[in-house]
Write a protein that holds these residues in place. Structure first.
Motif: not given
Length: 685
Positions: A620-627, A660-661, A542-561
């Motif tokens: 607390i502010a993020s690129p999406k808004g503030a609270i 914020l998310t 289907a075009g995905f990783a047959g083994v986990p992370f065989e194509h790497g992490l796919g970018g930083d998983p934290i939002s707005f990194a």
């Protein structure tokens, strides 16, 4: 009088004994294998009468006033006819797929999930949508693609316990009791969590990992176990495929290379790998901390592979594969036209990995409303959920729901989401309805949730609302049941069990077969190869990783990194307080009196640097808004990170964390967005 039932104030489905006097609930107590004086207490259960009889309960159907100035009470006939008329109008104008049903967690995922699916499929819409892309189901998907079904931990009998991204002391007290009991009887306890939870303080080893990077830790542990030959050679040779592919991919993630990225030491990673692989039996209890990141699918596949690699899969004291109850699939999916695709069509593997989980990428609903792709949604029924508070990117979510032509909400209490509705249908509490919960369908034993009191006011149980809508839409033949008991008996017929049987057995339930381990000795795993699949040909094709992370992490998983310069603080969504479930129960005075309330945990070093004191109002502010939240100085988080209270958007709109998310970037397999960790900045209000 004491009556056995199941509490469904959260997803734990704890067996309880309800005390009823003159038809009124006066209390309830949780069942446990521990003596009463050693049991953990649940604040929600202690407040059960206050919740059930709360003056804030919705006890009459409400319809929006003609001038839009609010709501007025109506009869059930008027409210249901308005809903039915909207269903039929949109089907006529835009097709049945223009109507969607969005499910929250509050009504359970067993038979109460099957009923709206049955209704919507009979109507012709594939768009019954759950929240499983960010809660549990994506993990279930990963387990299933690895060894055929979700494994569950036998912590009480384990000698080594890893609690990974979970805090059962605030979410599942029965599980927490098993962990504590095992620890007291000599088990090694390892906690992997970026926050110092109560379990982390009790642990022999606490790994304060960087949020969202758990998959790399799992791969480093796999590499360490393989390099030291700590794996179960016999099991791997006979019952797995793809070991060499896993070995090759894991070799790219040695502890020496990933430790700094994970905020851990090389020694910590190696020691945890050694303990889990050599102290048998071992179990891994993973949770929602893994769910709410883009890489949840590959992360939990890697964690699942640790279980199989070490021979802890389906072993006593390990992680045990379920013995599902043979039930009738009542969802009527065969009624759907092949020409009508669901709004979640981009995630076809996720949609189809299970016969009954269906469509779970809730962000697609917002997309379809706002972008009208793959087609526009005109009407949504929200059952037992509060998406304006609980879904990521709350500003975008609100814009979507405001755009709808019709919104119907089924709930016990008024919510931010319900405020936008055209019709609000009052739902009964778990003590007012009989139902068959997920835990009693997907694994033995079968335990019944009994109605112990009558529905309050003019509220209806969820099953009754769905059945009546079905009949009024013209599907009386599909909803012939006049009681929950009739529907449950029909669904359980293949198991040869009735509601009457279940009531006779009480909280012991009915186990159709004795608990078994090593079931793979008698029958193959429920995978295409019949074995545990370290390499998945299905995913690769289907075009995905047959083994986990065989194509790497796919970018930083934290939002707005990529915006760390402007937003230097790492925000962690949490914590879940046992007094509340998601956004629920903040209308209950006794639950609000105790606990920390709506706070942001800030490390004292950071607070000193920015001039914050205990109790200050902090922005607390993020690129999406503030609270805004009140500051609590705490060392449960690292310097440079904060933990924010979650689910308070109804109680205080200024503190709605999901402002914020983001839901802009989703995992390609499960459609999961990162709403658990994000870059942000702090400022004085």
């Amino acid at each position: 009088m004491f009556v056995d039932t199941v509490c469904r104030f959260c997803s734990s489905c704890c067996p309880v004994e309800a005390e009823v006097v003159d038809g009124r609930l006066v209390g309830a107590r949780r069942k446990s294998f521990l003596d009463p004086d050693k049991r953990l207490s649940c604040a929600k259960l202690a407040a059960a009468p206050e919740i059930v009889y709360s003056p804030a309960r919705l006890t009459k159907p409400l319809v929006k006033k003609e001038d839009g100035s609010g709501f007025r009470e109506s009869s059930w006939d008027e409210a249901l006819e308005r809903v039915v008329a909207a269903f039929l109008r949109h089907r006529q104008a835009s097709g049945p797929q223009s109507v969607a049903w969005l499910r929250g967690m509050a009504a359970d995922w067993g038979a109460p999930w099957d009923y709206p699916n049955r209704l919507m499929h009979a109507f012709g819409s594939p768009n019954t949508i759950g929240n499983g892309s960010i809660c549990f189901v994506a993990r279930d998907f990963a387990h299933t693609y690895t060894y055929g079904s979700m494994a569950f931990p036998e912590a009480k009998n384990a000698k080594c316990i890893i609690v990974w991204g979970k805090n059962d002391g605030n979410t599942a007290l029965g599980a927490a009791e098993s962990i504590h009991w095992a620890k007291e009887h000599g088990a090694i306890l390892i906690v992997i969590d970026p926050v110092q939870t109560a379990l982390a303080r009790k642990a022999d080893i606490w790994l304060q990992i960087k949020p969202g990077h758990d998959g790399l830790l799992a791969m480093a542990m796999i590499n360490e176990i393989i390099n030291h030959n700590w794996y179960d050679t016999k099991f791997i040779d006979q019952y797995t495929v793809g070991f060499e592919q896993l070995r090759q991919v894991a070799a790219r993630y040695p502890a020496e290379q990933v430790a700094d990225l994970l905020w851990l030491s090389v020694e910590e990673i190696k020691e945890v790998a050694r303990l889990y692989a050599t102290v048998k039996p071992g179990t891994i209890i993973d949770g929602n901390g893994l769910d709410m990141h883009r890489e949840v699918f590959d992360t939990t596949r890697a964690v699942a592979m640790l279980r199989a690699l070490t021979g802890n899969l389906d072993q006593p004291g390990g992680d045990v594969l379920p013995q599902p109850v043979p039930v009738r699939n009542i969802q009527l999916k065969q009624r759907l036209s092949d020409s009508v695709i669901p709004i979640t069509c981009e995630y076809s593997l996720f949609n189809t990995f299970s016969e009954t989980w269906g469509n779970q990428v809730q962000g697609c609903l917002v997309d379809a409303i706002l972008t009208e792709k793959p087609y526009p949604l005109k009407m949504v029924v929200v059952q037992s959920g509060n998406p304006l508070v609980t879904m990521a990117d709350a500003t975008r979510t609100r814009a979507a729901f405001a755009k709808l032509e019709n919104l119907v909400v089924i709930d016990m209490f008024m919510t931010e989401t319900a405020q936008l509705a055209d019709v609000i249908l009052p739902a009964s509490s778990c003590f007012e309805k009989t139902q068959l919960n997920r835990s009693s369908i997907r694994n033995n034993p079968i335990i019944l949730q009994n109605a112990v009191i009558a529905p309050q006011g003019d509220s209806w149980p969820d099953w009754k609302i769905v059945f009546e809508l079905g009949r009024r839409l013209g599907y009386g033949g599909d909803f012939p049941w006049q009681t929950a008991e009739e529907a449950i008996d029909y669904q359980l017929e293949p198991a040869g069990v009735t509601v009457a049987d279940l009531r006779t057995h009480g909280q012991a339930g009915i186990r159709l077969e004795p608990l078994k381990h090593q079931k793979y000795l008698e029958r193959p795993f429920n995978t295409p190869s019949g074995k545990v699949e370290f390499f998945s040909r299905r995913l690769a094709e289907a075009g995905f990783a047959g083994v986990p992370f065989e194509h790497g992490l796919g970018g930083d998983p934290i939002s707005f990194a990529d915006q760390e310069g402007e937003y230097p603080v790492l925000g962690i969504s949490g914590s879940r307080d046992i007094r509340f479930t998601n956004s629920q129960f903040r209308t209950i005075p006794s639950l609000l009196r105790e606990g920390a309330g709506c706070v942001v945990d800030i490390h004292p070093d950071d607070a000193s640097r920015q001039g914050f004191a205990e109790g200050d109002r902090v922005g607390i502010a993020s690129p999406k808004g503030a609270i805004e939240m009140r500051a609590r100085l705490s060392t449960v988080v690292r310097p440079g990170t904060i933990r924010l209270a979650w689910g308070w958007g109804d109680f205080d709109p200024r503190a709605s964390l999901n402002l914020l998310t983001e839901d802009d970037h989703r995992g390609p397999v499960s459609g999961t967005s990162t709403s658990r960790s994000f870059r942000c900045r702090l400022y004085r209000v």
